[in-house]
Write a protein that holds these residues in place. Structure first.
Motif, PDB file in Angstrom:
ATOM      1  N   VAL A 147       0.835  -1.206   0.000  1.00 10.39           N
ATOM      2  CA  VAL A 147       0.000   0.000   0.000  1.00 10.39           C
ATOM      3  C   VAL A 147       0.868   1.254   0.000  1.00 10.39           C
ATOM      4  O   VAL A 147       0.536   2.248  -0.665  1.00 10.39           O
ATOM      5  N   LEU A 148       1.982   1.236   0.716  1.00  8.66           N
ATOM      6  CA  LEU A 148       2.882   2.384   0.703  1.00  8.66           C
ATOM      7  C   LEU A 148       3.407   2.634  -0.715  1.00  8.66           C
ATOM      8  O   LEU A 148       3.498   3.787  -1.164  1.00  8.66           O
ATOM      9  N   GLU A 149       3.725   1.553  -1.425  1.00 10.89           N
ATOM     10  CA  GLU A 149       4.169   1.688  -2.808  1.00 10.89           C
ATOM     11  C   GLU A 149       3.047   2.223  -3.690  1.00 10.89           C
ATOM     12  O   GLU A 149       3.276   3.067  -4.563  1.00 10.89           O
ATOM     13  N   ARG A 156       0.980   3.054 -11.525  1.00  5.89           N
ATOM     14  CA  ARG A 156       1.793   1.858 -11.690  1.00  5.89           C
ATOM     15  C   ARG A 156       1.258   0.695 -10.842  1.00  5.89           C
ATOM     16  O   ARG A 156       1.432  -0.477 -11.211  1.00  5.89           O
ATOM     17  N   SER A 157       0.606   1.011  -9.715  1.00  6.77           N
ATOM     18  CA  SER A 157       0.161  -0.025  -8.776  1.00  6.77           C
ATOM     19  C   SER A 157      -1.292  -0.422  -8.963  1.00  6.77           C
ATOM     20  O   SER A 157      -1.821  -1.202  -8.161  1.00  6.77           O
ATOM     21  N   LEU A 158      -1.947   0.106  -9.980  1.00  5.13           N
ATOM     22  CA  LEU A 158      -3.382  -0.122 -10.129  1.00  5.13           C
ATOM     23  C   LEU A 158      -3.737  -1.599 -10.210  1.00  5.13           C
ATOM     24  O   LEU A 158      -4.693  -2.054  -9.590  1.00  5.13           O
ATOM     25  N   ARG A 159      -2.962  -2.380 -10.954  1.00  6.32           N
ATOM     26  CA  ARG A 159      -3.284  -3.809 -11.098  1.00  6.32           C
ATOM     27  C   ARG A 159      -3.039  -4.573  -9.805  1.00  6.32           C
ATOM     28  O   ARG A 159      -3.772  -5.496  -9.481  1.00  6.32           O
ATOM     29  N   ARG A 160      -2.002  -4.183  -9.062  1.00  5.96           N
ATOM     30  CA  ARG A 160      -1.647  -4.914  -7.850  1.00  5.96           C
ATOM     31  C   ARG A 160      -2.497  -4.498  -6.653  1.00  5.96           C
ATOM     32  O   ARG A 160      -2.856  -5.315  -5.826  1.00  5.96           O
ATOM     33  N   GLU A 161      -2.843  -3.209  -6.554  1.00  5.86           N
ATOM     34  CA  GLU A 161      -3.605  -2.693  -5.414  1.00  5.86           C
ATOM     35  C   GLU A 161      -4.808  -1.883  -5.906  1.00  5.86           C
ATOM     36  O   GLU A 161      -4.941  -0.700  -5.619  1.00  5.86           O
ATOM     37  N   PRO A 162      -5.726  -2.519  -6.656  1.00  8.73           N
ATOM     38  CA  PRO A 162      -6.842  -1.747  -7.216  1.00  8.73           C
ATOM     39  C   PRO A 162      -7.762  -1.157  -6.157  1.00  8.73           C
ATOM     40  O   PRO A 162      -8.294  -0.058  -6.338  1.00  8.73           O
ATOM     41  N   ALA A 163      -7.958  -1.867  -5.035  1.00  3.48           N
ATOM     42  CA  ALA A 163      -8.872  -1.375  -4.005  1.00  3.48           C
ATOM     43  C   ALA A 163      -8.354  -0.076  -3.399  1.00  3.48           C
ATOM     44  O   ALA A 163      -9.094   0.904  -3.252  1.00  3.48           O
ATOM     45  N   ARG A 234       5.315   9.069   1.476  1.00  2.00           N
ATOM     46  CA  ARG A 234       6.669   9.502   1.832  1.00  2.00           C
ATOM     47  C   ARG A 234       7.275   8.678   2.966  1.00  2.00           C
ATOM     48  O   ARG A 234       8.382   8.966   3.410  1.00  2.00           O
ATOM     49  N   TYR A 235       6.561   7.662   3.405  1.00  2.00           N
ATOM     50  CA  TYR A 235       6.998   6.946   4.608  1.00  2.00           C
ATOM     51  C   TYR A 235       7.955   5.809   4.270  1.00  2.00           C
ATOM     52  O   TYR A 235       7.751   5.069   3.297  1.00  2.00           O
ATOM     53  N   ASP A 236       8.980   5.654   5.095  1.00  2.00           N
ATOM     54  CA  ASP A 236       9.969   4.582   4.923  1.00  2.00           C
ATOM     55  C   ASP A 236       9.765   3.529   6.016  1.00  2.00           C
ATOM     56  O   ASP A 236      10.095   3.768   7.182  1.00  2.00           O
ATOM     57  N   PRO A 237       9.235   2.359   5.674  1.00  2.00           N
ATOM     58  CA  PRO A 237       8.961   1.339   6.706  1.00  2.00           C
ATOM     59  C   PRO A 237      10.218   0.677   7.265  1.00  2.00           C
ATOM     60  O   PRO A 237      10.124  -0.098   8.223  1.00  2.00           O
ATOM     61  N   ASP A 238      11.389   0.956   6.695  1.00  2.00           N
ATOM     62  CA  ASP A 238      12.617   0.355   7.230  1.00  2.00           C
ATOM     63  C   ASP A 238      12.842   0.734   8.692  1.00  2.00           C
ATOM     64  O   ASP A 238      13.535   0.021   9.422  1.00  2.00           O
ATOM     65  N   ARG A 239      12.254   1.847   9.142  1.00  2.85           N
ATOM     66  CA  ARG A 239      12.431   2.260  10.541  1.00  2.85           C
ATOM     67  C   ARG A 239      11.783   1.268  11.504  1.00  2.85           C
ATOM     68  O   ARG A 239      12.109   1.254  12.682  1.00  2.85           O
ATOM     69  N   TRP A 240      10.884   0.411  10.985  1.00  2.00           N
ATOM     70  CA  TRP A 240      10.266  -0.585  11.874  1.00  2.00           C
ATOM     71  C   TRP A 240      11.289  -1.597  12.383  1.00  2.00           C
ATOM     72  O   TRP A 240      11.040  -2.273  13.381  1.00  2.00           O
ATOM     73  N   MET A 241      12.420  -1.674  11.725  1.00  2.65           N
ATOM     74  CA  MET A 241      13.437  -2.624  12.164  1.00  2.65           C
ATOM     75  C   MET A 241      14.054  -2.228  13.508  1.00  2.65           C
ATOM     76  O   MET A 241      14.782  -3.007  14.121  1.00  2.65           O
ATOM     77  N   ASP A 242      13.741  -1.014  13.984  1.00  2.26           N
ATOM     78  CA  ASP A 242      14.215  -0.562  15.296  1.00  2.26           C
ATOM     79  C   ASP A 242      13.313  -1.036  16.434  1.00  2.26           C
ATOM     80  O   ASP A 242      13.623  -0.805  17.604  1.00  2.26           O
TER      81      ASP A 242
END
Length: 298
Positions: A147-149, A156-163, A234-242
């Motif tokens: 969803v972030l993507e 570009r994401s319409l087919r993968r995340e249409p909802a 604009r969010y980077d989920p890599d921070r969840w690794m903390d």
């Protein structure tokens, strides 16, 4: 259900860094951490009532419950201090800071976080920002990498995340209507056309009471949703690794937003986390399978 007393809650308003926030506090309190429930971008505190009712029916009412209306949803207004360029002062960090301020105002020094969808993203961000205060985290269909993507690249994401892409486009259109959008949504609800619109969010749409669609139409805030979508882009989920606290991820097997493809990516971002897939649920597992979600609290 909009009466907090029926689920053992009382309404309270507190001041936070982004303005006033309305929350609902449980009557039962002990020395343990606060249990903070964070709704998604299509809801308010009321989306947690099935979970609270499930706990009460099993004879184990939850202690130290704090259920927020996040800024811009329910009774909590959007920030009252806009930036000089007229844009909102909100950010994912500001949402998390408002939660932190609200819980601190109640005298709690630590918390267990449970968040749904966008509320799951905020819960994970807060857990990463405040590892010493976070006892554990449960996220229900959290806003994840897919969803972030899609928020960053909707076409570009319409087919993968249409909802999600479709919902974001609709909320963007409604948000430009200002106050008239709420009037239109209520009118569409009275015309009984919203039920098929929300049906993809549930595993068994025919089993969902008609009042659920009405509740979603009352609680949706197109402007707040559109702001949240821009922030997600604009969010980077890599921070969840903390995050150092244990994390439990819950999603429905027929979730329109939290795709199976995200399972591996979330496992990488949340080392040591556990995943539960509920076969009787879609995106709103805490509405469709509240007892199963309650069990994940431990």
């Amino acid at each position: 259900m909009r009466d907090p007393a029926r689920v053992g809650l009382r309404r309270q308003a507190v001041r936070t860094r982004v303005g006033p926030v309305v929350l609902h506090v449980g009557d039962r309190r002990d020395d343990g951490p606060a249990l903070v429930l964070l709704h998604g971008a299509a809801g308010s505190w009321t989306t947690w009532t099935p979970l609270l009712l499930a706990a009460a029916s099993e004879g184990r009412p939850l202690a130290n419950v704090v259920v927020l209306d996040l800024p811009g949803w329910g009774e909590s207004p959007l920030p009252d201090r806009p930036l000089s360029n007229g844009r909102t002062a909100l950010s994912i960090d500001a949402y998390a800071g408002a939660v932190r301020d609200a819980v601190a105002a109640l005298g709690h020094r630590s918390w267990t976080l449970m968040g749904h969808s966008m509320g799951g993203l905020i819960a994970l961000h807060l857990a990463a920002s405040e590892p010493a205060r976070t006892e554990s985290v449960v996220v229900v269909s959290p806003t994840g990498p897919s969803v972030l993507e899609a928020a960053r690249h909707p076409v570009r994401s319409l087919r993968r995340e249409p909802a999600f892409v479709g919902l974001r486009a609709a909320m963007g259109a409604f948000s430009r209507g200002g106050a008239a959008a709420s009037v239109l949504l209520r009118a569409l609800d009275r015309m009984h056309v919203l039920r098929p619109v929300v049906a993809p969010l549930f595993a068994r749409p025919a089993d969902i009471p008609p009042g659920v669609a009405s509740a979603l139409s009352r609680e949706v805030r197109p402007q707040a949703f559109s702001i949240a979508a821009r922030l997600a882009a604009r969010y980077d989920p890599d921070r969840w690794m903390d995050i150092t606290a244990p994390v439990r991820v819950v999603r429905g097997s027929r979730d329109a937003f939290s795709a199976e493809a995200d399972d591996g990516r979330l496992a990488r971002l949340l080392p040591g986390s556990t995943l539960s897939v509920l076969p009787t649920a879609g995106h709103f597992a805490h509405l469709e399978a509240p007892f199963a979600v309650l069990d994940r609290l431990g």
